[in-house]
Design an enzyme around this catalytic site. Structure first.
Site, PDB file in Angstrom:
ATOM      1  N   ASP A 310     -27.737 -19.629 -11.067  1.00 31.87           N
ATOM      2  CA  ASP A 310     -27.563 -19.515 -11.944  1.00 31.87           C
ATOM      3  C   ASP A 310     -28.260 -19.666 -13.904  1.00 31.87           C
ATOM      4  OD1 ASP A 310     -24.666 -19.100 -13.802  1.00 31.87           O
ATOM      5  OD2 ASP A 310     -24.717 -20.658 -14.690  1.00 31.87           O
ATOM      6  N   GLU A 339     -29.320 -14.241 -11.214  1.00 27.26           N
ATOM      7  CA  GLU A 339     -27.941 -14.460 -11.996  1.00 27.26           C
ATOM      8  C   GLU A 339     -28.635 -14.258 -13.401  1.00 27.26           C
ATOM      9  OE1 GLU A 339     -24.873 -14.788 -13.914  1.00 27.26           O
ATOM     10  OE2 GLU A 339     -26.443 -16.411 -14.134  1.00 27.26           O
TER      11      GLU A 339
END
Length: 576
Positions: A310, A339
């Site tokens: 993330d 991401e």
């Protein structure tokens, strides 16, 4: 004063390509790939010379040799095939044939061979707490396990889990991103909070949320997934809630305010008071870096093969270069997805720094010219040497406006594009049900499961059969399993996008209607050579989507597409 060289070299080797910043970063390949190198090689005078590529897996001592051949204007070319995953070393050597001399060698360079699933994958993003039947409480790992047959039956090969750890209580977010979760009379939260705020009294990044079950329950789920041929991908959020054990055991790992308190995460003007970000250059940063690697290896031992990271663009590049290299030296089968929905150069640098896969701007591309321009950048430029883009039509954070309140036609079109343009694609759970109510304040679905308990009607109407058909085609056709074999063709109508993929004798030709609402028709003009055909050939077309068959001749042919019937043609092309 210049020094007279002692090495008696006669040849020059320069401009080796492909090369990423002069060899600063590694090329990426998968087992069985051919690595083709070119270089400018020449020498003074008129003596004849030869050249070769020397290469080896880093586990081997002996160099293997692949010949190079002269192309034109001092350009030489050669190739070799990589086998095992891991790192390879290679160099180019050139020498004079007569009289024999001291060979000239290029610097030794490295490339990385990643597992095939770093290039080929069909992912299903599962929100574990939403796999049950009670809208007022979390599902369990047993509920998630019951969903595996459904997921495998849709033709997916990877189950991608959002963070599964205990969630912080302090400043816990509520439904629809409310600043505070609802609580009972005793102050206990009645809402699950956001799983990206990791950690509470039950543990942190090494633990599973007790609402889902125990670690043994997770291990049973992981074993069941493997038994059904499903890989596991896990979302790693390198954030801590104020309740994470690290806050007390390692306060030096975080940023601090002038008054000494730990600093919340910010993305001005927004503040995320349920999250503390790490300081990657704190006074004890090496221990932090090592701890993060330990977390990755811990979950790898639990059966996770792919790690979705993330927001990696908020961490230093040297950290990622070290972490991914060190992990892959120990566990070369592990794969990392970045991401990072951020600026292009940032995304490219993360890929160069070691990430196997990257999220892309797919969800924000809608016009034909946008797709053609973007896909050429990803698959036909130097980016193809180090960046593999995965296409998700939607994510928990992204629900494009063009899908708001739309029906099956729109959802089919976007998945058709995702499944046929890239060898890596994914779908967020509920997409197959055409869930389409947008949030009034953010680019995401209303009543997002990021902040509340939710159930889905898995047996309800949707596009499940369509998704299954495309996913099975991805399994059966090797042309769809390659990433950088995409070619575009011409259509007079700008609402028709024509493209093909070819691998050996397997040829897929797609014509997509870019208009979700109206019939579009026109003449398509094919580059026959890219299909492996002669200009005036007859050829047979079988549509995987509709089951229809056609015989075409030559490069100009007529197409008519009705979105109520199918978003496009997905032809298997056969010579006659």
């Amino acid at each position: 004063m210049a020094t007279i060289p002692t090495l008696k070299e006669n040849l020059v080797i320069e401009n080796i390509r492909p090369s990423i910043e002069g060899g600063r970063f590694m090329l990426k390949r998968e087992p069985g790939d051919t690595v083709t190198l070119q270089a400018d090689i020449f020498r003074h005078s008129h003596e004849k010379y030869d050249a070769a590529i020397f290469y080896r897996h880093v586990s081997k001592k002996k160099w293997e040799q692949a010949p190079m051949h002269f192309v034109d204007n001092d350009l030489w070319e050669g190739s070799f095939t990589v086998g095992n995953i891991g790192y390879y070393e290679y160099k180019i050597c050139a020498w004079t044939k007569e009289p024999k001399d001291v060979p000239t060698e290029s610097p030794v360079m490295k490339l990385r061979v990643d597992p095939v699933y770093s290039r080929v994958g069909t992912w299903y993003e599962m929100w574990p707490k939403s796999q049950g039947t009670d809208p007022n409480k979390s599902a369990t790992w047993k509920d998630c396990e019951k969903q595996l047959d459904y997921i495998a039956g849709l033709g997916f090969d990877t189950v991608y889990l959002v963070p599964i750890h205990p969630i912080g209580v302090t400043n816990r977010k509520g439904a629809n991103n409310a600043l505070h979760a609802k609580v009972d009379k005793k102050g206990n939260p009645l809402e699950p909070g956001c799983p990206y705020a990791v950690g509470n009294k039950n543990g942190g990044h090494y633990d599973v949320d007790p609402e889902l079950g125990t670690m043994k329950d997770f291990e049973h789920f992981a074993k069941a997934a493997r038994a059904k041929g499903l890989r596991l991908a896990l979302d790693i959020a390198l954030n801590c809630s104020p309740d994470h054990p690290y806050v007390k055991s390692h306060p030096e790992w975080f940023y601090h305010e002038p008054d000494g308190s730990i600093k919340f995460a910010e993305n001005p003007p927004k503040k995320y008071e349920d999250i503390y970000p790490f300081d990657y250059y704190n006074k004890n940063y090496k221990a932090l870096w090592q701890e993060i690697e330990n977390i990755i290896l811990f979950w790898a031992d639990k059966g996770v093969e792919i790690f979705r990271i993330d927001n990696p663009h908020t961490k230093p590049f040297p950290f990622w270069e070290w972490l991914i290299a060190d992990v892959k030296e120990k566990r070369p089968e592990l794969v990392f997805l970045a991401e990072a929905f951020t600026r292009p150069k940032m995304m490219h640098r993360l890929a160069k720094s070691g990430f196997d896969m990257s999220y892309t701007y797919f969800a924000w591309r809608s016009a034909k010219w946008e797709f053609e321009q973007y896909l050429k950048e990803l698959t036909q430029s130097d980016a193809k040497e180090y960046m593999r883009g995965i296409f998700f039509p939607t994510t928990p954070d992204i629900f494009p406006k063009y899908l708001a309140y739309k029906g099956a036609n729109a959802f089919k079109q976007r998945y058709f594009l995702a499944a046929t343009l890239s060898s890596l694609t994914g779908m967020y759970n509920g997409y197959e049900l055409c869930e389409n109510i947008p949030s009034p304040i953010k680019e995401e679905l209303a009543d997002s499961e990021k902040y509340q308990y939710k159930v889905h009607n898995w047996s309800g109407p949707g596009i499940q059969d369509f998704v299954r058909r495309l996913n099975v085609a991805r399994q059966e056709h090797v042309a769809l399993q390659e990433y950088d074999n995409l070619d575009f063709h011409y259509a007079q109508n700008d609402q028709l996008m024509v493209y093909s993929k070819k691998s050996g004798d397997d040829v897929i030709l797609c014509v997509c209607n870019m208009d979700m609402d109206h019939v579009q028709e026109g003449i398509v003009e094919l580059d026959m050579a890219k299909l492996g055909l002669q200009n005036d050939s007859f050829f047979f077309l079988k549509d995987i989507v509709t089951g229809e068959s056609y015989v075409w001749r030559g490069n100009k042919n007529y197409v008519k597409l009705d979105p109520a019937k199918a978003p496009g043609h997905m032809f298997v092309v056969k010579k006659i």
